[in-house]
Design an enzyme around this catalytic site. Structure first.
Site, mmCIF file in Angstrom:
data_model
loop_
_atom_site.group_PDB
_atom_site.id
_atom_site.type_symbol
_atom_site.label_atom_id
_atom_site.label_comp_id
_atom_site.label_asym_id
_atom_site.label_seq_id
_atom_site.Cartn_x
_atom_site.Cartn_y
_atom_site.Cartn_z
ATOM 1 N N ASP A 298 0.866 -1.173 0.000
ATOM 2 C CA ASP A 298 0.000 0.000 0.000
ATOM 3 C C ASP A 298 0.912 1.236 0.000
ATOM 4 O OD1 ASP A 298 -2.124 1.704 0.003
ATOM 5 O OD2 ASP A 298 -3.171 0.762 1.671
HETATM 6 C C1 BGC Z 1 -4.968 3.281 0.163
HETATM 7 C C2 BGC Z 1 -5.179 2.244 -0.920
HETATM 8 C C3 BGC Z 1 -4.984 2.851 -2.271
HETATM 9 C C4 BGC Z 1 -3.624 3.488 -2.341
HETATM 10 C C5 BGC Z 1 -3.323 4.086 -3.706
HETATM 11 C C6 BGC Z 1 -3.698 4.062 -0.030
HETATM 12 O O1 BGC Z 1 -3.626 5.124 0.841
HETATM 13 O O2 BGC Z 1 -4.961 2.640 1.409
HETATM 14 O O3 BGC Z 1 -6.447 1.689 -0.795
HETATM 15 O O4 BGC Z 1 -5.141 1.872 -3.271
HETATM 16 O O5 BGC Z 1 -3.545 4.506 -1.366
HETATM 17 O O6 BGC Z 1 -4.068 5.192 -3.953
#
Ligand code: BGC
Length: 781
Positions: A298
């Site tokens: 993530d």
């Molecule tokens: C979120 C994810 C997301 C990623 C990319 C993160 O902060 O937890 O769900 O896919 O950002 O945008």
């Protein structure tokens, strides 16, 4: 230069041999299950890898954020230079054909080997045509429809240059304080698994190389929805048996459906952050489940590991790679530290090869080596996005996602005549309708409820409109949201003036429709709330409206279950419409005026108050269950609130009523692999056609480990004309009896089972069977 040697057959053949050998080694030591072989892919990837430097291989593991959206505290720098040097494997948050083509052509024309980039984006519930938020979609209990939503999202997003979606989010959530409950399918693993599969199918189809398919990314692996106190990014701590039973099934289902990638979650599991968790990312995901795609972190998760307490950044890069993370989102830990970690012998180069190979394979499967742009053009984007058909589908999905929570004396549907006071901060709002995680959606394309009513009810209805209240008057909350860049517009009038205007309109109307709820920024990521009631100024407005004595229909727009005790007592009708997406206003009007008879059923329990949380239907019985005797002490209960939720899982009314007959069983003593048929007669006992979701739950009162009081094991949607009766039959096999035992084996145990069928988890008919593993043989004297 695009990948030059793709036509050089001899070179490919030679490399195939080398590759075959590497593949064998890799499969021998690292894969529990041999990867599905594709000779062409192996040859192409092998050829490329034989010509890549270590830095270029590490470059493939580097995912940079460039462009429109920021979902974390960092943004990547110097992306273009890095792309030219082959130091980037993918980009997130860039779309539109022009922007994608620009970056992609840097990769394929100006980098040494011309390897195309992945373009990832958070397509959570649609792209330009925005569907209801995922929690709402789950309330349709309609996996086919949800698959269609993912398929349309894939068509629109791929036309916009995206080839990889960070979806589905399949985190089970039992805590509505957690803002990201909006992005998932609620609390149940059985339904969650069906929806997870449907979404992967919808995005990927059966051939990822189609120019309108997207690679799915299952997230957030794992247990992200179980953050303590529902506070986003908070610690998770859970027994293995609970995770296997309730939290892991949707991830596993998505993996089995062929999801091309998995995202590791921010939280820790058993004391080790998911991103450094070898048990999770390798033993469970690859060895037990046979996952063949790649794992991405993530947002900047590797750089957050030192905050977790895992030591310095450099060490964390090694931990993540060794745990099984293939791609590093944003933190650039791999780019900065893997070269020296290899040089010092602290990680093996074969781990980098393995990760690089997985990413190149994904690119191959997406057809990027054949057409790195996958046919995206501005013309195609214009043609394929926000089409009338897509809008029609969005309207249908929204209608099916709304849940009728209360409807006293058939206050709804409304007549298409008379005077309606349409009141509330969300009554004439477009900006909030797309909900959180709206991706590329444009709120100006959304239909407000006020407009929707004018479309649906026509000129015979007089609408008196007043805002009545701001979304919130809480200065601290407003300041926080403002600091996030999500300012809530505030009316210049005083609350008292606004309420007075609304009350005056109510006095002139036959009925009040109060459209209240949350701002879109009050749910989703980094949007946990400790009080999940309606904001105070809206509650004051509602109270004033109720006091007029006019019938009040409460239409809710929000991203999570709310505490609605007062509202449930005082409003004549309550319709939960979540955030309904681009077509929300039309769809809500369809339901309010009876063009569509509501059929949604809750997939997350609505608590009476925050103190009941976590509250979910598939809880354990405990040794001291509370059985409704008010005088019972020393049992598991609260002194100040009942154990029951306000609205249980599976609950939702219709404008008609459904009557259930008793359960009929094909037999009551079963052996081994036999199949049990359990049927009920469901009758539409009202005067309108309607759709009912008939739900099957099973309980096993005695087993080697404690079981839930009941578990959802099936559901069927039936559409019935007034007076019509349909026999609904469920086929139950030993597979439906399985659960994880104390050794984490997934099996069933003989004994007594209670079959329950009904319209929600708390209104069920029941019947009992015995199921043994084998026939009891008569004892010889
Ligand atoms: C979120 C994810 C997301 C990623 C990319 C993160 O902060 O937890 O769900 O896919 O950002 O945008």
């Amino acid at each position: 230069m695009f990948f030059r040697s793709r036509n050089n057959k001899r070179e490919m053949k030679e490399n195939k041999l080398i590759l075959g050998f590497i593949g064998l080694m890799v499969s021998g030591c690292l894969y529990a299950q041999p990867p599905v072989s594709d000779p062409q892919m192996d040859a192409l990837v092998g050829d490329l890898m034989s010509r890549m430097t270590l830095d270029e291989k590490i470059g493939q593991l580097n995912l940079l954020a460039v462009g429109f959206d920021v979902t974390g505290p960092q943004l990547s720098k110097d992306a273009e230079t890095k792309i030219r040097h082959g130091l980037v494997g993918g980009i997130l948050n860039t779309y539109t054909p022009d922007a994608v083509r620009k970056l992609q052509s840097l990769a394929v024309k100006e980098s040494r080997l011309g390897i195309p980039l992945l373009f990832g984006y958070d397509l959570i519930h649609g792209h330009k045509t925005v569907f209801p938020i995922p929690l709402a979609l789950s309330c349709t209990w309609n996996p086919d429809l949800i698959e269609r939503s993912a398929c349309i999202a894939a068509t629109e997003a791929s036309a916009d240059g995206i080839n990889w979606t960070f979806s589905p989010m399949v985190d089970i959530a039992r805590d509505p304080r957690w803002g990201r409950i909006a992005e998932g399918a609620g609390e149940d693993p059985y339904l969650g698994a069906q929806i997870a599969r449907a979404m992967v199918r919808g995005y990927q189809g059966d051939d990822l190389s189609r120019s309108n398919a997207l690679m799915a990314c299952v997230k957030h692996f794992a247990l992200y929805g179980a953050a303590e106190a529902g506070r986003d990014y908070n610690t998770v701590d859970m027994s293995r048996i609970r995770m296997y039973q309730y939290y892991l099934p949707p991830y596993q289902a998505a993996v089995e459906a062929g999801a091309g990638s998995v995202m590791s979650s921010f939280n820790e599991i058993n004391g080790v952050p998911a991103t450094a968790n070898h048990w999770l990312l390798t033993d469970l995901l690859r060895t037990q489940w046979g996952f063949q795609g790649f794992v991405v972190t993530d947002y900047a998760a590797i750089s957050e590991m030192s905050e977790h307490g895992m030591g310095d950044f450099r060490k964390d890069a090694a931990l993540a790679l060794n745990a099984g993370v293939d791609m590093d989102m944003v933190s650039e830990a791999y780019l900065n530290y893997l070269p020296e970690l290899v040089a010092h012998g602290e990680i093996s180069e074969s781990m980098i090869d393995q990760a690089c190979r997985r990413i190149l394979e994904a690119k191959y499967k997406l057809g990027l080596f054949t057409d790195p742009y996958r046919g995206c053009t501005m013309e195609r984007a214009r043609r394929e996005m926000l089409t009338p058909e897509n809008r029609k589908a969005a309207r249908e999905m929204a209608e099916q996602s709304f849940v009728l929570l209360k409807n006293d004396r058939q206050l709804l549907p409304l007549k298409k005549s008379g005077v309606i006071a349409l009141v509330g901060p969300l009554a004439d709002d477009q900006e909030n309708l797309l909900g959180c995680c709206r991706g590329g959606g444009d709120w100006q394309q959304a239909v407000s409820l006020r407009t929707g009513i004018s479309h649906v009810a026509g000129s015979a209805v007089t609408i008196l409109h007043a805002k009545g209240a701001n979304l919130t008057d809480d200065p601290a909350l407003r300041a926080t949201l403002k600091a996030f860049g999500e300012e809530i517009p505030v009316d210049s009038r005083s609350p008292r003036e606004m309420v007075a205007e609304a009350v005056a309109m109510a006095a002139r109307a036959d009925v009040v429709v109060a459209v209240l709820g949350e701002a879109f920024s009050m749910s989703g990521e980094a949007a946990s709330r400790s009080d999940i009631g309606l904001p105070e100024c809206q509650r004051d407005l509602l109270q004033a409206l109720v006091e007029t004595g006019k019938p009040v229909v409460l239409v809710l727009m929000n991203g999570r279950p709310l505490t609605l005790g007062w509202e449930a007592e005082h409003c004549g009708a309550i319709l939960e419409t979540w955030f309904g997406g681009t077509e929300a206003g039309n769809a809500v009007a369809d339901v309010l005026f009876g063009n569509y008879n509501p059929s949604g059923k809750l997939t997350a329990t609505f608590p009476r108050n925050v103190g009941q949380i976590p509250i979910y239907y598939n809880h354990k019985n405990t040794g001291r269950p509370y059985l409704s005797d008010p005088g019972a002490k020393y049992v598991s209960r609260f002194l100040d609130v009942s154990n029951d939720p306000l609205y249980p899982f599976g609950y939702g009314l219709s404008y008609t009523t459904f009557a259930y007959g008793d359960i009929k069983l094909s037999q009551t003593n079963l052996i081994g692999d036999q199949t049990l048929l359990a049927s009920v007669a469901v009758t539409n006992a009202g005067r309108r056609a309607g759709e009912e979701t008939v739900q099957l739950y099973l309980s096993q009162p005695a087993a080697s480990v404690t079981r839930s009081v009941e578990d959802l094991r099936g559901f069927q949607k039936v559409r019935l004309q007034p007076g019509e009766t349909r026999e609904v039959t469920f086929r139950i096999t030993p597979d439906d009896l399985k659960f994880y035992n104390g050794n984490l084996e997934y099996d069933w145990e003989p004994g007594e089972f209670i079959v329950r069928i009904g319209s929600d988890s708390a209104s069920l008919k029941s019947a009992t069977v015995r199921w043994s593993k084998q026939a009891v043989t008569a004892k010889t004297p």
